[in-house]
Scaffold this motif. Structure first.
Motif, PDB file in Angstrom:
ATOM      1  N   GLN A 139       1.021  -0.983  -8.067  1.00  0.00           N
ATOM      2  CA  GLN A 139       0.092   0.128  -7.871  1.00  0.00           C
ATOM      3  C   GLN A 139      -0.517   0.100  -6.484  1.00  0.00           C
ATOM      4  N   MET A 140      -0.830  -1.088  -5.980  1.00  0.00           N
ATOM      5  CA  MET A 140      -1.413  -1.172  -4.645  1.00  0.00           C
ATOM      6  C   MET A 140      -0.405  -0.767  -3.578  1.00  0.00           C
ATOM      7  N   VAL A 141       0.870  -1.127  -3.752  1.00  0.00           N
ATOM      8  CA  VAL A 141       1.893  -0.726  -2.783  1.00  0.00           C
ATOM      9  C   VAL A 141       1.987   0.803  -2.744  1.00  0.00           C
ATOM     10  N   ILE A 142       1.908   1.435  -3.912  1.00  0.00           N
ATOM     11  CA  ILE A 142       1.891   2.902  -3.956  1.00  0.00           C
ATOM     12  C   ILE A 142       0.633   3.429  -3.275  1.00  0.00           C
ATOM     13  N   ALA A 143      -0.510   2.830  -3.596  1.00  0.00           N
ATOM     14  CA  ALA A 143      -1.784   3.279  -3.025  1.00  0.00           C
ATOM     15  C   ALA A 143      -1.762   3.189  -1.497  1.00  0.00           C
ATOM     16  N   ARG A 144      -1.129   2.157  -0.959  1.00  0.00           N
ATOM     17  CA  ARG A 144      -1.110   1.994   0.496  1.00  0.00           C
ATOM     18  C   ARG A 144      -0.390   3.141   1.193  1.00  0.00           C
ATOM     19  N   SER A 145       0.529   3.797   0.492  1.00  0.00           N
ATOM     20  CA  SER A 145       1.231   4.925   1.106  1.00  0.00           C
ATOM     21  C   SER A 145       0.299   6.119   1.304  1.00  0.00           C
ATOM     22  N   TYR A 146      -0.856   6.111   0.629  1.00  0.00           N
ATOM     23  CA  TYR A 146      -1.837   7.198   0.764  1.00  0.00           C
ATOM     24  C   TYR A 146      -2.991   6.826   1.696  1.00  0.00           C
ATOM     25  N   MET A 147      -2.955   5.615   2.237  1.00  0.00           N
ATOM     26  CA  MET A 147      -4.027   5.158   3.123  1.00  0.00           C
ATOM     27  C   MET A 147      -3.653   5.417   4.575  1.00  0.00           C
ATOM     28  N   VAL A 148      -4.665   5.555   5.421  1.00  0.00           N
ATOM     29  CA  VAL A 148      -4.397   5.592   6.855  1.00  0.00           C
ATOM     30  C   VAL A 148      -4.137   4.157   7.312  1.00  0.00           C
ATOM     31  N   ALA A 149      -3.446   4.023   8.429  1.00  0.00           N
ATOM     32  CA  ALA A 149      -2.998   2.700   8.872  1.00  0.00           C
ATOM     33  C   ALA A 149      -4.148   1.713   9.008  1.00  0.00           C
ATOM     34  N   GLU A 150      -5.299   2.178   9.494  1.00  0.00           N
ATOM     35  CA  GLU A 150      -6.438   1.278   9.731  1.00  0.00           C
ATOM     36  C   GLU A 150      -7.027   0.736   8.430  1.00  0.00           C
ATOM     37  N   GLU A 151      -6.773   1.411   7.310  1.00  0.00           N
ATOM     38  CA  GLU A 151      -7.365   0.988   6.045  1.00  0.00           C
ATOM     39  C   GLU A 151      -6.592  -0.135   5.367  1.00  0.00           C
ATOM     40  N   VAL A 152      -5.289  -0.193   5.621  1.00  0.00           N
ATOM     41  CA  VAL A 152      -4.434  -1.076   4.835  1.00  0.00           C
ATOM     42  C   VAL A 152      -4.911  -2.519   4.875  1.00  0.00           C
ATOM     43  N   ILE A 153      -5.334  -2.990   6.044  1.00  0.00           N
ATOM     44  CA  ILE A 153      -5.766  -4.383   6.164  1.00  0.00           C
ATOM     45  C   ILE A 153      -7.027  -4.667   5.348  1.00  0.00           C
ATOM     46  N   ASN A 154      -7.792  -3.621   5.026  1.00  0.00           N
ATOM     47  CA  ASN A 154      -9.038  -3.788   4.263  1.00  0.00           C
ATOM     48  C   ASN A 154      -8.855  -3.598   2.761  1.00  0.00           C
ATOM     49  N   ALA A 155      -7.630  -3.359   2.310  1.00  0.00           N
ATOM     50  CA  ALA A 155      -7.399  -3.051   0.891  1.00  0.00           C
ATOM     51  C   ALA A 155      -7.736  -4.244  -0.002  1.00  0.00           C
ATOM     52  N   HIS A 156      -8.362  -3.951  -1.127  1.00  0.00           N
ATOM     53  CA  HIS A 156      -8.740  -4.967  -2.109  1.00  0.00           C
ATOM     54  C   HIS A 156      -8.354  -4.509  -3.514  1.00  0.00           C
ATOM     55  N   ILE A 157      -8.061  -5.481  -4.363  1.00  0.00           N
ATOM     56  CA  ILE A 157      -7.996  -5.247  -5.802  1.00  0.00           C
ATOM     57  C   ILE A 157      -9.169  -5.993  -6.417  1.00  0.00           C
ATOM     58  N   MET A 158     -10.017  -5.262  -7.133  1.00  0.00           N
ATOM     59  CA  MET A 158     -11.159  -5.877  -7.805  1.00  0.00           C
ATOM     60  C   MET A 158     -10.992  -5.677  -9.312  1.00  0.00           C
TER      61      MET A 158
END
Length: 214
Positions: free
Chosen positions: A80-99
């Motif tokens: 799910q996170m890999v899918i979610a990253r396709s909807y993020m801007v490049a600068e956001e990906v490094i900040n992605a978290h699963i809580m």
């Protein structure tokens, strides 16, 4: 405690920091951005996508069982996170978290080891798990938030009005002497820098004059 309630607490914490907080449905999509076909891989059923300031987050619940159970749950979250990253801007990906909010742990299983391994596994992104204490949810959540990017330790630290910054003077003088100034010249340069710090042109002239033979 449900993922929805967990999400509300996280959003409230972000708002308290004057951050924007919003639900992002695209983060829980079943297909990658720009594609029509739905993934055939297993996805978490209760996931919620959030954007907390500059941090994109996936929220879900997880059963605390043994390591094998935990790894199976993490695989679907990773997808799910890999899918979610396709909807993020490049600068956001490094900040992605699963809580994750932990459901009642199975006392017969080694769930603490499974939890520790899950949090140390930074495959795809960082993961943090909240195990709520039903006797004190607020304190339990506060301890969890203190381990996240929502922590603001400086707000609870008393300010110091007279920090001993002048202890750097010895280091400055030593450096100036190391580079060729006498003790008297180094002390004079230090004094001039404190006196004329707002006028760089006059400071340079004064420093030059201080080195000229009298």
């Amino acid at each position: 405690m449900t993922p929805e309630m967990f999400s509300e607490r996280l959003c409230a914490s972000a708002v308290a920091l004057d951050w924007e907080a919003s639900v992002v449905d695209a983060f829980t999509a079943q297909q990658f951005r720009g594609r029509a076909e739905v993934t055939e891989k297993s996805l978490p059923k209760d996931a919620i996508g959030l954007r907390l300031g500059a941090y994109p987050v996936l929220i879900a619940s997880i059963e605390l069982g043994d390591v094998t159970d935990m790894q199976a749950s993490l695989r679907s979250l990773h997808t799910q996170m890999v899918i979610a990253r396709s909807y993020m801007v490049a600068e956001e990906v490094i900040n992605a978290h699963i809580m994750l909010i932990a459901l009642d742990p199975d006392p017969l299983k080694d769930w603490r080891r499974a939890l520790d391994l899950a949090e140390r596994d930074e495959t795809v992104c960082r993961k943090l798990i909240w195990t709520p204490n039903p006797d004190d949810l607020d304190q339990s959540y506060a301890l969890f938030a203190a381990r996240t990017f929502l922590a603001t330790p400086w707000k609870s630290t008393p300010s110091v009005q007279s920090a001993p910054l002048d202890r750097n003077q010895g280091l400055v003088l030593h450096t100036l002497e190391k580079h060729g100034l006498s003790k008297e010249e180094a002390a004079q340069w230090f004094g001039l820098a404190n006196q004329i710090h707002d006028d760089p042109d006059n400071l340079v002239a004064a420093l030059t004059t201080a080195r000229e033979p009298s």
